[in-house]
Scaffold this motif. Structure first.
Motif, short mmCIF file in Angstrom:
data_model
loop_
_atom_site.label_atom_id
_atom_site.label_comp_id
_atom_site.label_asym_id
_atom_site.label_seq_id
_atom_site.Cartn_x
_atom_site.Cartn_y
_atom_site.Cartn_z
N PRO A 56 0.74 -1.14 0.11
CA PRO A 56 0.02 0.17 -0.06
C PRO A 56 0.87 1.41 0.27
O PRO A 56 2.03 1.15 0.33
CB PRO A 56 -0.80 -0.12 1.22
N ASN B 88 -2.74 -6.40 6.03
CA ASN B 88 -3.44 -5.44 6.73
C ASN B 88 -4.41 -6.31 7.87
O ASN B 88 -4.56 -5.60 8.87
CB ASN B 88 -4.31 -4.49 5.83
N LEU C 117 -7.18 -0.40 4.04
CA LEU C 117 -6.55 -0.76 2.74
C LEU C 117 -7.43 -1.50 1.66
O LEU C 117 -7.14 -0.86 0.69
CB LEU C 117 -5.24 -1.16 3.22
N GLN D 167 -9.66 0.62 -0.24
CA GLN D 167 -9.55 1.73 -1.26
C GLN D 167 -9.60 1.28 -2.71
O GLN D 167 -9.94 2.31 -3.45
CB GLN D 167 -8.25 2.21 -0.99
#
Length: 492
Positions: free
Chosen positions: A9, A100, A193, A196
């Protein structure tokens, strides 16, 4: 703001996605995003505020009439676009979820497949919606023409949890868009994350501006102003009971619609005619998937005394065989908890268990944990008193509490003796018996002789303190629709 091909990321996500543009947030704080295995910061996201909410809601309001007018078939094409985009990024998103969330790769793959299936299902539902509009309603009174229409609720605020980001956003966003609603989506600040990618896909498929707005931030900065905003017609929230009650109070002040998917303390019943070895596999899947961080985790085991010892032995063997480690390693069975905060919550319950003198079949003393990461040992307690807080309260970690029973009636009674009612599992050598027992359990989803099968066609939601409303299936679409009747004299 895009996700790179190697799933690493961006180190700084300091913008909000509003009206199909990445714009500077009016918030001034940044929030750390952690890798729970490495215990390292991997990104920072902006902590948005009420001005971001105002801009996003305004964009959604402006877009909603045009999105509704597009019709179900038109909206379905965009939902298929989301599914195609997720599929094309499969490897990237699986890796990102492992980084994540701390999910093992296999579990992250299941999550992504479930999300893709959800978008495809609601694309089909959207296509059927047009044909249902204006359907005649049979009435007893002569000379009356009555027709039924389904209108979108309007602008919806969608608040998703950290344990299944792509799945829970699909459960909310797909039916909302299918119904003709426009959305403001708030991902969890713990695992923002993966989601997104939804903004990235919105641009890729040319989704009309304002239909999807994505705001990063925490509960104080984004969650509270979103649930209180007079321009938001419905709030759909998945998370804790504490926050859900706050959401409900906010919505009640302006009589806004809410859907709440909250906590669970689900039972799994193993009857005397069950095969202990097979039952052990289903018990393991029900509690240790995603390190126990699952609202439907069957964390209360009720086992008939005649098979209890065999089942405990089988469970101990399987727990000893679990590999704890790097979520990116192919042989990892159990990853870390998703945050240091959640590990502390579970550790609190483990301390309570020690104070209460609970009998440990497997726990920390039987396992050496990896040197780093928010890990906890998979734990099993037996003969847990019903008065124990561990028996009554949602722990949200890899902790299984069990009791033996002497009869079917006792098992059913103990299963239903809970403030929650999200899910349950019944294991029996007789499928008809398992289904009959399932009909007597007070929960929204009942599985028998299987793992937890969550399908886009079947509804999801709970009884009692486990929430209000249903997601998935036609009920999930209905949650974003208002029913309208147009009644008058028959045409002459």
């Amino acid at each position: 703001m895009s996700i790179s091909s190697n799933a690493e990321p961006s180190s700084l996500l300091d913008k909000q996605f509003i009206n199909n543009k990445w714009v500077a947030s009016s918030g001034t704080r940044m929030l750390d995003v952690m890798n729970p295995y490495r215990e390292e910061r991997i990104a920072q996201v902006t902590a948005g505020d009420s001005q971001d909410v105002q801009a996003a809601v305004q964009a959604a309001q402006q877009a909603q009439p045009g999105w509704q007018a597009l019709g179900g078939a038109g909206r379905a094409a965009y939902l298929d676009g989301f599914a195609d985009g997720l599929e094309a990024r499969r490897d990237t998103l699986i890796t990102l979820s492992a980084i994540n969330n701390g999910k093992p790769l296999a579990e992250a793959g299941i999550d992504l497949d479930d999300a893709i299936a959800c978008y495809r299902y609601y694309a089909q539902q959207a296509r059927t919606l047009d044909a249902r509009q204006g359907g005649h309603v049979s009435v007893a009174m002569e000379g009356v023409d009555a027709r039924c229409y389904h209108d979108p609720v309007g602008v919806v605020g969608l608040i998703t949890p950290w344990n299944f980001p792509l799945v829970t956003s699909a459960w909310k966003l797909a039916p909302a868009l299918a119904a003709g609603c426009t959305a403001v989506l708030k991902p969890s600040e713990v695992t923002p994350l993966p989601e997104q990618v939804l903004a990235e896909l919105a641009l890729e498929i040319d989704l009309p501006a304002g239909v999807l707005n994505l705001l990063n931030g925490d509960g104080d900065g984004i969650g509270a102003p979103l649930t209180n905003h007079p321009g938001v017609d419905k709030i759909s929230f998945t998370g804790s009971n504490r926050v859900g009650e706050t959401v409900m109070r906010s919505a009640a002040a302006r009589t806004a619609s809410v859907s709440l998917e909250l906590g669970g303390k689900s039972p799994i019943l193993v009857m005397e005619d069950a095969d202990p070895a097979q039952a052990a596999d289903w018990v393991m899947a029900g509690i240790y998937f995603n390190a126990g961080q699952i609202c439907s985790a069957t964390s209360r085991l009720l086992v008939h005394e005649s098979v209890a010892e065999a089942l405990y032995a089988a469970l101990a063997e399987r727990m000893d065989a679990l590999t704890l480690g790097d979520p990116l390693a192919a042989d990892t069975d159990l990853g870390p908890l998703t945050s240091a905060k959640q590990r502390e919550v579970v550790q609190h319950y483990l301390a309570l268990a020690e104070q209460e003198g609970l009998t440990v079949v497997r726990g920390a003393q039987h396992r050496t944990l990896p040197a780093r990461g928010y890990f906890l040992a998979p734990t099993l307690y037996r003969d847990v008193p019903v008065e124990s807080r561990l028996w009554q309260e949602e722990i949200f970690g890899p902790v299984l509490c069990s009791r033996s029973v002497t009869s079917e009636e006792e098992a059913i009674g103990l299963a239903n003796d809970s403030a929650y009612g999200l899910a349950a599992t019944v294991i029996s050598g007789d499928p008809k018996r398992a289904r009959r027992i399932g009909r007597q359990l007070k929960a929204g989803s009942i599985w028998y002789n299987s793992e937890q099968l969550v399908l886009p066609e079947t509804g999801w939601g709970g009884f009692k303190r486990s929430g209000i409303g249903r997601e998935l299936g036609p009920w999930g679409l209905g949650a974003y629709l208002e029913v309208k009747h147009v009644v008058g004299p028959l045409d002459r």
